[in-house]
Write a protein that holds these residues in place. Sequence first.
Motif, PDB file in Angstrom:
ATOM      1  N   ALA A  65       0.470  -0.686  -0.127  1.00 22.63           N
ATOM      2  CA  ALA A  65       0.148  -0.071  -0.136  1.00 22.63           C
ATOM      3  C   ALA A  65       0.705   1.221   0.094  1.00 22.63           C
ATOM      4  O   ALA A  65       0.161   1.701  -0.770  1.00 22.63           O
ATOM      5  CB  ALA A  65      -0.855   0.146   1.342  1.00 22.63           C
ATOM      6  N   HIS A  66       2.266   1.306   0.850  1.00 21.18           N
ATOM      7  CA  HIS A  66       2.601   2.674   0.878  1.00 21.18           C
ATOM      8  C   HIS A  66       3.278   2.509  -0.540  1.00 21.18           C
ATOM      9  O   HIS A  66       3.801   3.214  -1.012  1.00 21.18           O
ATOM     10  CB  HIS A  66       4.215   2.222   1.896  1.00 21.18           C
ATOM     11  N   TYR A  67       3.835   1.572  -1.391  1.00 23.16           N
ATOM     12  CA  TYR A  67       4.165   1.164  -2.320  1.00 23.16           C
ATOM     13  C   TYR A  67       3.214   2.174  -3.627  1.00 23.16           C
ATOM     14  O   TYR A  67       3.306   3.169  -4.829  1.00 23.16           O
ATOM     15  CB  TYR A  67       4.650   0.046  -2.991  1.00 23.16           C
ATOM     16  N   HIS A  68       2.111   1.350  -3.653  1.00 22.46           N
ATOM     17  CA  HIS A  68       0.863   2.097  -4.387  1.00 22.46           C
ATOM     18  C   HIS A  68       0.735   3.320  -4.421  1.00 22.46           C
ATOM     19  O   HIS A  68       0.540   4.063  -5.630  1.00 22.46           O
ATOM     20  CB  HIS A  68       0.120   0.709  -4.574  1.00 22.46           C
ATOM     21  N   ALA A  69       0.610   4.254  -3.026  1.00 14.00           N
ATOM     22  CA  ALA A  69       0.516   5.467  -3.202  1.00 14.00           C
ATOM     23  C   ALA A  69       1.974   6.341  -3.524  1.00 14.00           C
ATOM     24  O   ALA A  69       1.224   7.443  -3.234  1.00 14.00           O
ATOM     25  CB  ALA A  69       0.393   5.446  -1.176  1.00 14.00           C
ATOM     26  N   GLN A  70       3.090   5.802  -3.802  1.00 20.06           N
ATOM     27  CA  GLN A  70       3.558   6.637  -4.489  1.00 20.06           C
ATOM     28  C   GLN A  70       3.544   6.505  -5.844  1.00 20.06           C
ATOM     29  O   GLN A  70       4.717   6.704  -6.774  1.00 20.06           O
ATOM     30  CB  GLN A  70       4.946   6.287  -3.840  1.00 20.06           C
ATOM     31  N   LEU A  71       2.990   5.172  -6.320  1.00 24.09           N
ATOM     32  CA  LEU A  71       2.623   4.845  -7.829  1.00 24.09           C
ATOM     33  C   LEU A  71       3.479   5.587  -8.787  1.00 24.09           C
ATOM     34  O   LEU A  71       4.191   5.922  -9.662  1.00 24.09           O
ATOM     35  CB  LEU A  71       2.465   3.795  -7.958  1.00 24.09           C
ATOM     36  N   GLY A  72       2.168   7.024  -8.632  1.00 25.49           N
ATOM     37  CA  GLY A  72       2.416   7.655  -9.408  1.00 25.49           C
ATOM     38  C   GLY A  72       3.798   8.542  -9.699  1.00 25.49           C
ATOM     39  O   GLY A  72       4.267   8.718 -11.332  1.00 25.49           O
ATOM     40  N   GLU A  73       4.427   9.042  -8.414  1.00 27.45           N
ATOM     41  CA  GLU A  73       5.408   9.528  -8.895  1.00 27.45           C
ATOM     42  C   GLU A  73       6.431   9.003  -9.115  1.00 27.45           C
ATOM     43  O   GLU A  73       7.323   9.151 -10.033  1.00 27.45           O
ATOM     44  CB  GLU A  73       5.971  10.113  -8.504  1.00 27.45           C
ATOM     45  N   LEU A  74       6.412   7.819  -8.268  1.00 28.47           N
ATOM     46  CA  LEU A  74       7.493   6.556  -9.392  1.00 28.47           C
ATOM     47  C   LEU A  74       7.355   6.440 -10.890  1.00 28.47           C
ATOM     48  O   LEU A  74       8.428   6.215 -11.527  1.00 28.47           O
ATOM     49  CB  LEU A  74       7.440   5.118  -8.331  1.00 28.47           C
ATOM     50  N   SER A  75       6.192   6.316 -11.709  1.00 30.12           N
ATOM     51  CA  SER A  75       6.281   5.576 -12.725  1.00 30.12           C
ATOM     52  C   SER A  75       6.847   6.964 -13.042  1.00 30.12           C
ATOM     53  O   SER A  75       7.131   7.005 -14.747  1.00 30.12           O
ATOM     54  CB  SER A  75       4.800   5.674 -12.796  1.00 30.12           C
ATOM     55  N   VAL A  76       6.528   8.411 -12.651  1.00 32.17           N
ATOM     56  CA  VAL A  76       7.669   9.385 -13.492  1.00 32.17           C
ATOM     57  C   VAL A  76       8.645   9.136 -13.921  1.00 32.17           C
ATOM     58  O   VAL A  76       9.729   9.106 -14.642  1.00 32.17           O
ATOM     59  CB  VAL A  76       6.824  10.631 -12.751  1.00 32.17           C
TER      60      VAL A  76
END
Length: 287
Positions: A65-76
């Motif tokens: 859940a911690h990963y998915h909360a930041q996934l948008g920024e990670l994907s950039v």
Amino acid sequence: MRIFDLHCDTLTEAFKREQHLHEFSGHVSLAHGAQFDQWAQLWAIFVPDTLQGQAAADYFDRVAAHYHAQLGELSVACTPLLALENGNALAGDLARLDHMHTLGVRAITLTWNGENELGYGVGTGSTAGLKPFGKQAVQRMHELSIHPDVSHLNPAGFWDVAAFGQPLLATHSCCAAMQPHRRNLDDKQLRAIFASGGLVGLCLHADFLGGTSDAQAVARHLAHMLELGGENCVALGSDFDGCTVHESLAGLDKLPHLHEDLAQLGFSEHLLTKFFWSNASNFFRQR
């Protein structure tokens, strides 16, 4: 420069410290990755052997859940892929594999150093292979295109995974012939991985590298893998934020220096491109 790293523990450490990955204070951060033309990263969720059953499953879900909360920024910032380190988070339930696949898990380190429902890690001293659930899980993983990761697995378990006849993956290991550590792979194992069309992530852990544990040590292990036929099958598996690394290698931002040092030690740009990027990129693109 393009980087594809097969293993870091940064996600788990950031979760424990309640830090955001953009400015994480360890080896890896999104800010450090901004220097690269392309950066792909397997973000591992490490579940310790001390957690078993539902406790292990719940811990995985919280970090995911911690990963998915930041996934948008990670994907950039990079091409993110999610991994699980320790199959204890399956809690003995094959349905958990479908759940993890939905969450984006693309590789699972079957064991850590201890025993779980799938099999036995290198720290157990066991000569037994995969347990029945372990074989069922590996079969289902292949069906879902989740890669079983043999790093940490004991030799008997390694050969049981090899018997499935699929490309083998070891995300963060080194050569036992260069440094006789229980976590390193022997020449027979390395040849089997290369013959399968698989992939080995060369780990930067000082204990696995041995010797000077700097770029010269990396060069020794890399040259040995090349001698065994691994030109198209060796990649970077840093283990950043999960191990002790020589200060000259300690961080994503140090990798351009490692590239320069390896070039000065005689490795061609063509080969270094394979090591730092294309071997791993091709492996995951094709599967």
